[in-house]
Design an enzyme around this catalytic site. Sequence first.
Site, PDB file in Angstrom:
ATOM      1  N   HIS A   3       0.808  -1.218   0.000  1.00 44.46           N
ATOM      2  CA  HIS A   3       0.000   0.000   0.000  1.00 44.46           C
ATOM      3  C   HIS A   3       0.842   1.270   0.000  1.00 44.46           C
ATOM      4  O   HIS A   3       0.341   2.346  -0.293  1.00 44.46           O
ATOM      5  CB  HIS A   3      -0.996   0.001   1.168  1.00 44.46           C
ATOM      6  CG  HIS A   3      -0.404   0.291   2.516  1.00 44.46           C
ATOM      7  ND1 HIS A   3      -0.138  -0.690   3.443  1.00 44.46           N
ATOM      8  CD2 HIS A   3      -0.046   1.464   3.103  1.00 44.46           C
ATOM      9  CE1 HIS A   3       0.352  -0.137   4.542  1.00 44.46           C
ATOM     10  NE2 HIS A   3       0.432   1.169   4.360  1.00 44.46           N
ATOM     11  N   ASP A  34       0.188  -7.673   1.635  1.00 47.55           N
ATOM     12  CA  ASP A  34       0.575  -6.259   1.623  1.00 47.55           C
ATOM     13  C   ASP A  34       2.093  -6.096   1.607  1.00 47.55           C
ATOM     14  O   ASP A  34       2.651  -5.230   2.285  1.00 47.55           O
ATOM     15  CB  ASP A  34      -0.018  -5.523   2.825  1.00 47.55           C
ATOM     16  CG  ASP A  34      -0.057  -4.013   2.614  1.00 47.55           C
ATOM     17  OD1 ASP A  34       0.195  -3.559   1.472  1.00 47.55           O
ATOM     18  OD2 ASP A  34      -0.336  -3.274   3.577  1.00 47.55           O
ATOM     19  N   SER A  60       4.653   2.491   7.840  1.00 49.97           N
ATOM     20  CA  SER A  60       4.267   1.345   7.027  1.00 49.97           C
ATOM     21  C   SER A  60       5.421   0.867   6.151  1.00 49.97           C
ATOM     22  O   SER A  60       6.047   1.665   5.454  1.00 49.97           O
ATOM     23  CB  SER A  60       3.085   1.712   6.128  1.00 49.97           C
ATOM     24  OG  SER A  60       1.918   1.892   6.882  1.00 49.97           O
TER      25      SER A  60
END
Length: 455
Positions: A86, A116, A189
């Site tokens: 992402h 992911d 992230s």
Amino acid sequence: MPVLAFAPPESFADLAERISPSVVNITTSALVAGPSRGGPIVPEGSPFEDFFNDFGDRGQGGQQRSEALGSGFVISEDGYIVTNNHVIEGADEITIEFFSGEKLTAVLVGTDPKTDIALLKVEAGKPLPFVAFGDSDTARVGDWVVAMGNPLGQGFSVSAGIVSARNRELTGTYDDYLQTDAAINRGNSGGPLFNMAGEVIGVNTAILSPTGGSIGIGFSMASNVVTKVVDQLKEYGETRRGWLGVRIQDVTPDIAESMGMEVAAGALVIDVPEGPARAAGIRSGDVIVTLDGTAIGNGGDLTRKVAEAPVGAVVPVVILREGESMTLQVTLGRREDEEAKAFPVSQPGGGGAVEPRELEILGLTLQALDSELRGRLGLAADATGLLVTRVDQSSDAWTKGLREGDLIVEAGQQGVTRLSDLRDRVEEAKAAGRRSILLLIRRDGDPRFLALAVN
């Protein structure tokens, strides 16, 4: 034995200094649609007319460039970098900033949205500092961990905490997260979660927060999942997961009791379309208890173990069928090849139609299928089973989720075509000393097992 509580390290500074050069900040850029034209209407001659003529159209209509920030880490001296999918999804430019301040453009090697994870590559012209993956299975709840990344765009940052929980699942099929209270915020992230040996045991992916900021509940995808994905992305540019070809659900304690199982473990097969499992002889109602020598605790275990197995591998699968254990050899297919295909729902076979009449049992009011009911429900001409026409809201059936319109197709792992079939199965369960009976129901074509109390 006394339980010992160990003091935190005197400092994380030596560890942070050693691993920081391998952590990177990631900036992505993409063209996105600009806001639609319009905005305030300014009367001709207004003193603000010149202002909006000069500035009102900027960024309106057409496309404009949008930037996003994230984190990552180098896993090899030749420039492979791991991050979250992402972080880079939709980007047409990916810039890597190293701890030294050097910046390089990265190319995308491959992505896996299901976990992911994304793999990038830079050409540095020199060996890069990198870190190794550790074994996330050895991480214990309470172990110290360190998270690194680029929180809220503030640049390189270190936070420390402990492993709060293991084997967390969020929304993905292959989820296996480590939960940590080390501070993770937006921008972290794709960054690494380190153990105290400086090994990566997780990739920081998500937080649980009502505010959007860290409240001490962060999730890192376990390294033992990530390494397998990264190896496939590096070799093929895509994932190649094994495929068994079954629909499954967990074995709950009441289902286990209804099947005469001593332990509520394994994956209960609810449907077997055309594929490897059917070819090997696996049937609906079987319980898969081991795969390739590994015990299966629940449906999630089976899904992950199959995905990790090589495509085309022949693996032994131990099942329980009507209380007996047997081993079947299954040649695994490739999941990615099957996902684009429809997943057909098999129809159970059975006897012919009978005159409809009602039966009240187990808090249910039932009718046997006949041609009229099949036509009304849009079912195939050979569909069999018992239609639920009413559910007593004080019954176990209501609590377990049975509703009007559900179709019971099996009871006690035997097909039911007549109302007397179900009544007989219930009496057999009582005679065997069981407290519940296993039912296979279909709702809108989807199968599901559940166990109802018979007393």
